[in-house]
Design a protein around this motif. Structure first.
Motif, short mmCIF file in Angstrom:
data_model
loop_
_atom_site.label_atom_id
_atom_site.label_comp_id
_atom_site.label_asym_id
_atom_site.label_seq_id
_atom_site.Cartn_x
_atom_site.Cartn_y
_atom_site.Cartn_z
N LEU A 1 0.82 -1.21 0.00
CA LEU A 1 0.00 0.00 0.00
C LEU A 1 0.85 1.26 0.00
O LEU A 1 0.56 2.22 -0.73
CB LEU A 1 -0.94 0.00 1.20
CG LEU A 1 -2.07 -1.03 1.16
CD1 LEU A 1 -2.73 -1.14 2.52
CD2 LEU A 1 -3.08 -0.65 0.09
N LEU A 2 1.92 1.28 0.80
CA LEU A 2 2.79 2.45 0.85
C LEU A 2 3.52 2.62 -0.48
O LEU A 2 3.66 3.73 -0.99
CB LEU A 2 3.78 2.33 2.01
CG LEU A 2 4.63 3.57 2.28
CD1 LEU A 2 3.75 4.78 2.58
CD2 LEU A 2 5.57 3.32 3.45
N GLU A 3 3.96 1.52 -1.05
CA GLU A 3 4.63 1.57 -2.35
C GLU A 3 3.68 2.10 -3.42
O GLU A 3 4.06 2.94 -4.25
CB GLU A 3 5.14 0.19 -2.72
CG GLU A 3 6.01 0.15 -3.94
CD GLU A 3 6.62 -1.21 -4.14
OE1 GLU A 3 7.85 -1.27 -4.34
OE2 GLU A 3 5.88 -2.22 -4.10
N GLY A 4 2.44 1.64 -3.41
CA GLY A 4 1.45 2.12 -4.37
C GLY A 4 1.14 3.59 -4.20
O GLY A 4 1.02 4.34 -5.17
N SER B 1 11.93 12.77 -0.76
CA SER B 1 10.77 12.15 -0.11
C SER B 1 10.46 10.80 -0.72
O SER B 1 10.14 9.85 -0.02
CB SER B 1 9.54 13.05 -0.22
OG SER B 1 9.72 14.23 0.52
N ARG B 2 10.59 10.70 -2.04
CA ARG B 2 10.36 9.42 -2.72
C ARG B 2 11.39 8.39 -2.24
O ARG B 2 11.06 7.23 -2.00
CB ARG B 2 10.44 9.59 -4.24
CG ARG B 2 9.93 8.37 -4.98
CD ARG B 2 9.78 8.61 -6.47
NE ARG B 2 8.88 9.67 -6.84
CZ ARG B 2 7.55 9.58 -6.85
NH1 ARG B 2 6.96 8.47 -6.47
NH2 ARG B 2 6.81 10.60 -7.23
N ALA B 3 12.64 8.81 -2.04
CA ALA B 3 13.67 7.90 -1.55
C ALA B 3 13.38 7.45 -0.12
O ALA B 3 13.59 6.28 0.22
CB ALA B 3 15.05 8.57 -1.62
N GLU B 4 12.87 8.36 0.72
CA GLU B 4 12.51 7.99 2.09
C GLU B 4 11.37 6.98 2.09
O GLU B 4 11.40 6.01 2.85
CB GLU B 4 12.13 9.22 2.91
CG GLU B 4 13.31 10.08 3.29
CD GLU B 4 14.30 9.35 4.19
OE1 GLU B 4 13.89 8.76 5.20
OE2 GLU B 4 15.49 9.37 3.87
N LEU B 5 10.38 7.19 1.24
CA LEU B 5 9.28 6.23 1.15
C LEU B 5 9.77 4.88 0.64
O LEU B 5 9.34 3.84 1.13
CB LEU B 5 8.17 6.77 0.24
CG LEU B 5 7.29 7.84 0.87
CD1 LEU B 5 6.37 8.45 -0.17
CD2 LEU B 5 6.49 7.28 2.02
N ALA B 6 10.68 4.89 -0.32
CA ALA B 6 11.25 3.62 -0.81
C ALA B 6 12.00 2.92 0.32
O ALA B 6 11.93 1.69 0.46
CB ALA B 6 12.17 3.87 -2.00
N GLY B 7 12.70 3.68 1.14
CA GLY B 7 13.39 3.10 2.30
C GLY B 7 12.41 2.51 3.29
O GLY B 7 12.64 1.43 3.85
#
Length: 109
Positions: A44-47, A59-65
Motif C-alpha cells: 500500500l505504501l509503495e502504491g 521524499s520518494r527515496a525515504e518512502l522507498a526506504g
C-alpha cells in the motif's frame, strides 16, 4: 517468566507500530484494510508513493526506504521479533517526517 514477559512486550510494540504505520499509509492515500499485515502495508505504501506526482526525490527515496524496511520485517516474520521491530520502527521514522502529500513539491534548495 522473563521470556513470556518479553514476548508480550514485543507483541504489544509490534501492534502499536502496525497501527502507526497504517496511519502513515492512510495519510499517503492508501486504503488500509482492517488488521493489515506488514506485506500489505508495504504494498500500500509503495502504491501510494508511486501514484504521487507532487513529491520530491528525497521524499520518494525515504518512502522507498520505508517500503524496504517493511519488506524486511515481513521476511523475518516472527522469527526475530526484536529485529522485526527495528525494521518497523525504521519504516515509521522514514515515513513520518515527510511533507503532506496534498502540498505541492518544492525544488531542493
Amino acid at each position: 517468566m522473563i521470556i513470556g514477559d518479553l514476548s508480550a512486550r514485543l507483541a504489544a510494540a509490534r501492534g502499536r507500530l502496525i497501527i502507526e504505520l497504517s496511519r502513515a499509509v492512510t495519510d499517503w492515500g492508501g486504503q488500509v484494510p482492517e488488521d493489515p499485515g506488514v506485506a500489505e502495508l508495504a504494498d500500500l505504501l509503495e502504491g501510494a508513493a508511486a501514484s504521487l506526482r507532487t513529491i520530491t526525490p528525497s521524499s520518494r527515496a525515504e518512502l522507498a526506504g520505508a517500503v524496504g524496511h517493511l519488506r524486511a520485517a515481513d521476511r523475518l516474520g516472527g522469527l526475530l521479533p526484536a529485529v522485526t521491530l527495528w525494521h518497523l520502527r525504521q519504516a515509521l521514522q522514514r515515513s513520518a517526517p515527510l511533507p503532506d502529500p496534498g502540498e505541492p513539491a518544492t525544488a531542493p534548495g
